[in-house]
Design an enzyme around this catalytic site. Structure first.
Site, PDB file in Angstrom:
ATOM      1  N   CYS A  73       0.822  -1.236   0.000  1.00 42.30           N
ATOM      2  CA  CYS A  73       0.000   0.000   0.000  1.00 42.30           C
ATOM      3  C   CYS A  73       0.842   1.266   0.000  1.00 42.30           C
ATOM      4  O   CYS A  73       0.333   2.343  -0.322  1.00 42.30           O
ATOM      5  CB  CYS A  73      -0.927   0.010   1.210  1.00 42.30           C
ATOM      6  SG  CYS A  73      -1.853  -1.506   1.393  1.00 42.30           S
ATOM      7  N   HIS A 103      -3.390   6.701   3.383  1.00 43.86           N
ATOM      8  CA  HIS A 103      -3.818   5.482   2.677  1.00 43.86           C
ATOM      9  C   HIS A 103      -5.199   5.086   3.186  1.00 43.86           C
ATOM     10  O   HIS A 103      -5.435   5.009   4.394  1.00 43.86           O
ATOM     11  CB  HIS A 103      -2.788   4.381   2.926  1.00 43.86           C
ATOM     12  CG  HIS A 103      -3.282   3.020   2.559  1.00 43.86           C
ATOM     13  ND1 HIS A 103      -3.858   2.747   1.346  1.00 43.86           N
ATOM     14  CD2 HIS A 103      -3.306   1.851   3.266  1.00 43.86           C
ATOM     15  CE1 HIS A 103      -4.224   1.470   1.313  1.00 43.86           C
ATOM     16  NE2 HIS A 103      -3.897   0.905   2.470  1.00 43.86           N
ATOM     17  N   ASN A 107     -10.281  -0.404   0.286  1.00 44.34           N
ATOM     18  CA  ASN A 107      -8.820  -0.328   0.306  1.00 44.34           C
ATOM     19  C   ASN A 107      -8.295  -0.806  -1.047  1.00 44.34           C
ATOM     20  O   ASN A 107      -8.427  -1.983  -1.378  1.00 44.34           O
ATOM     21  CB  ASN A 107      -8.307  -1.202   1.458  1.00 44.34           C
ATOM     22  CG  ASN A 107      -6.797  -1.189   1.584  1.00 44.34           C
ATOM     23  OD1 ASN A 107      -6.082  -0.762   0.676  1.00 44.34           O
ATOM     24  ND2 ASN A 107      -6.310  -1.675   2.718  1.00 44.34           N
TER      25      ASN A 107
HETATM   26  O1  UT7 Z   1      -3.774  -1.621   3.757  1.00 41.63           O
HETATM   27  C1  UT7 Z   1      -3.347  -2.144   4.979  1.00 41.63           C
HETATM   28  C2  UT7 Z   1      -4.023  -3.444   5.158  1.00 41.63           C
HETATM   29  N1  UT7 Z   1      -5.020  -3.646   6.121  1.00 41.63           N
HETATM   30  C3  UT7 Z   1      -5.512  -2.835   7.070  1.00 41.63           C
HETATM   31  O2  UT7 Z   1      -5.181  -1.698   7.200  1.00 41.63           O
HETATM   32  C4  UT7 Z   1      -6.518  -3.417   8.005  1.00 41.63           C
HETATM   33  C5  UT7 Z   1      -6.272  -3.036   9.433  1.00 41.63           C
HETATM   34  N2  UT7 Z   1      -7.254  -3.635  10.336  1.00 41.63           N
HETATM   35  C6  UT7 Z   1      -8.559  -3.270  10.356  1.00 41.63           C
HETATM   36  O3  UT7 Z   1      -8.960  -2.398   9.604  1.00 41.63           O
HETATM   37  C7  UT7 Z   1      -9.481  -3.943  11.345  1.00 41.63           C
HETATM   38  O4  UT7 Z   1      -8.727  -4.692  12.247  1.00 41.63           O
HETATM   39  C8  UT7 Z   1     -10.552  -4.859  10.651  1.00 41.63           C
HETATM   40  C9  UT7 Z   1     -11.551  -4.008   9.903  1.00 41.63           C
HETATM   41  C10 UT7 Z   1      -9.868  -5.835   9.704  1.00 41.63           C
HETATM   42  C11 UT7 Z   1     -11.320  -5.660  11.693  1.00 41.63           C
HETATM   43  O5  UT7 Z   1     -11.920  -4.763  12.640  1.00 41.63           O
HETATM   44  P1  UT7 Z   1     -11.774  -5.063  14.215  1.00 41.63           P
HETATM   45  O6  UT7 Z   1     -12.530  -4.005  14.904  1.00 41.63           O
HETATM   46  O7  UT7 Z   1     -10.294  -5.166  14.489  1.00 41.63           O
HETATM   47  O8  UT7 Z   1     -12.539  -6.419  14.351  1.00 41.63           O
HETATM   48  P2  UT7 Z   1     -11.998  -7.818  14.919  1.00 41.63           P
HETATM   49  O9  UT7 Z   1     -11.014  -8.420  13.968  1.00 41.63           O
HETATM   50  O10 UT7 Z   1     -11.593  -7.642  16.333  1.00 41.63           O
HETATM   51  O11 UT7 Z   1     -13.304  -8.680  14.888  1.00 41.63           O
HETATM   52  C12 UT7 Z   1     -14.408  -8.385  15.740  1.00 41.63           C
HETATM   53  C13 UT7 Z   1     -15.500  -9.379  15.459  1.00 41.63           C
HETATM   54  C14 UT7 Z   1     -15.032 -10.827  15.450  1.00 41.63           C
HETATM   55  O12 UT7 Z   1     -16.041 -11.617  15.997  1.00 41.63           O
HETATM   56  P3  UT7 Z   1     -15.930 -12.134  17.522  1.00 41.63           P
HETATM   57  O13 UT7 Z   1     -14.668 -12.934  17.590  1.00 41.63           O
HETATM   58  O14 UT7 Z   1     -15.881 -10.879  18.354  1.00 41.63           O
HETATM   59  O15 UT7 Z   1     -17.173 -12.919  17.698  1.00 41.63           O
HETATM   60  C15 UT7 Z   1     -14.915 -11.140  13.958  1.00 41.63           C
HETATM   61  O16 UT7 Z   1     -15.061 -12.505  13.676  1.00 41.63           O
HETATM   62  O17 UT7 Z   1     -16.046  -9.125  14.173  1.00 41.63           O
HETATM   63  C16 UT7 Z   1     -16.063 -10.342  13.409  1.00 41.63           C
HETATM   64  N3  UT7 Z   1     -15.924 -10.003  11.985  1.00 41.63           N
HETATM   65  C17 UT7 Z   1     -16.977  -9.697  11.208  1.00 41.63           C
HETATM   66  N4  UT7 Z   1     -18.304  -9.646  11.463  1.00 41.63           N
HETATM   67  C18 UT7 Z   1     -19.103  -9.296  10.452  1.00 41.63           C
HETATM   68  C19 UT7 Z   1     -14.788  -9.926  11.265  1.00 41.63           C
HETATM   69  N5  UT7 Z   1     -15.094  -9.563  10.008  1.00 41.63           N
HETATM   70  C20 UT7 Z   1     -16.447  -9.428   9.948  1.00 41.63           C
HETATM   71  C21 UT7 Z   1     -17.343  -9.080   8.926  1.00 41.63           C
HETATM   72  N6  UT7 Z   1     -18.663  -9.014   9.214  1.00 41.63           N
HETATM   73  N7  UT7 Z   1     -16.929  -8.773   7.659  1.00 41.63           N
END
Ligand code: UT7
Length: 330
Positions: free
Chosen positions: A112, A256, A286
């Protein structure tokens, strides 16, 4: 010799995939995606479109804005993690499509952060030759991330989109500085938290790697989130300090476009008010190396930036890589 941006261009494929479409594909909801990421829709390339086709559209628009012909381009950098082929480079393929017969060509792999790495290298190349050998350099960020995403994995498939953006850097006869200060950095120690695990020489493609889905994007989201905020804030502070520019002088912060919560955290730590943070991730998701260029092109074509404005670009991505570039618009 000065440097200016002579043209910008961008391209997003016609097909739009909304959060509501994704609700039908994986267990997710529009509400979750919007509140956790800020994304509402993303563009998806057609199966016959390769990375270089997206790059071609963006580059053609930048060349048109610059009022030049492709033959005037002296060098092409293409930043991507979704190149057409292992080799030849996407830059060479793009050169042929454009008819940019007088250019050197090379690909950049900095995920990125690729567009900012490309700009840094382009400016070094321009300044490094006393004879002003490289007058016009095309820097493109182009991604067909829909090929790298496991459309059954809700953790990643809701985040990414396809697109391309291009910037033409041009040397000028006056002394006007475009880039006031810049910093590009990396820390390979954290390479494992955002990667494609198979398909390279470390883990060549086999039937097993395909069965295990090791050719798709792997990401430890929360780890990436934390690292992204710290690295972008640190790099931005360094370039501002080096230039003697304070955050209140920054007209636009252009981070980004990964997640609006990351963008907000960066802005608040830099004390740049939210209304001066450029965001379009709601419409594109993204797009990795394309994301900052998609913002820049929208800013230029929408007359959102004026001569003398400080524009602070910052990016973060797999590698891990990160960068900050402070522009004074000229
Ligand atoms: O370009 C650089 C590359 N990437 C990034 O910059 C991404 C950086 N990270 C992020 O943006 C965030 O960490 C995410 C958007 C990927 C995830 O958000 P989060 O607030 O960190 O969520 P999490 O991973 O802690 O997940 C929370 C919950 C989980 O369920 P449980 O374990 O609490 O029951 C996940 O399984 O949300 C669940 N979850 C979803 N639920 C509905 C994960 N993805 C989804 C989804 N829809 N698409």
């Amino acid at each position: 010799m000065g440097i200016r941006i002579a043209g910008t261009g961008s391209y997003a494929p016609e097909k739009i995939l909304t959060n509501f479409d994704l609700e039908k594909m994986v267990e997710t909801s529009d509400e979750w995606i919007r509140t956790r990421t800020g994304i509402q829709e993303r563009h998806i390339a057609a199966s016959e479109q390769a990375c270089s086709d997206l790059a071609f559209q963006a580059a053609s628009r930048a060349i048109e804005m610059a009022g030049m012909s492709a033959a005037d381009i002296d060098f092409i950098f293409v930043a991507s993690i979704t190149n057409d082929k292992v080799f030849p480079s996407t830059a060479c393929i793009l050169q042929h499509k454009l008819g940019a017969v007088n250019s050197g060509c090379i690909d950049i792999e900095a995920a990125c952060s690729g567009l900012l790495y490309g700009m840094e290298l382009a400016i070094g190349l321009m300044r490094g030759h006393k004879k002003n050998k490289y007058r016009n350099i095309l820097v493109v960020g182009a991604e067909k991330l829909s090929n790298l995403v496991d459309w059954e994995d809700r953790n990643t498939c809701v985040l990414f989109g396809d697109g391309a953006a291009a910037v033409i850097l041009q040397s000028t006869d006056d002394e006007s500085e475009l880039v006031v200060s810049s910093e590009v950095k990396a820390d390979g120690k954290y390479g494992d938290i955002l990667q494609i695990r198979a398909g390279g020489s470390a883990c060549p493609t086999t039937h097993e790697t395909i069965d295990q889905k090791l050719h798709y994007m792997y990401m430890e989201g929360q780890e990436v989130f934390k690292a992204a905020v710290g690295a972008m804030v640190g790099a931005c502070k360094n370039v501002l300090e080096e230039a003697g520019v304070t955050p209140d002088q920054v007209a636009w912060l252009v981070p980004h476009q990964a997640n609006y919560r990351i963008l907000k955290a960066v802005a608040s730590r830099l004390e740049v008010p939210e209304e001066r943070v450029f965001m379009n991730l709601d419409r594109y998701g993204n797009t990795s190396a394309a994301s900052i260029g998609l913002c820049l092109d929208e800013m230029v074509r929408g007359n959102k930036v004026s001569k003398g404005d400080y524009v602070l670009l910052t990016a973060f991505g797999g590698g891990l890589t990160w960068a900050a570039v402070l522009l004074k618009w000229n």
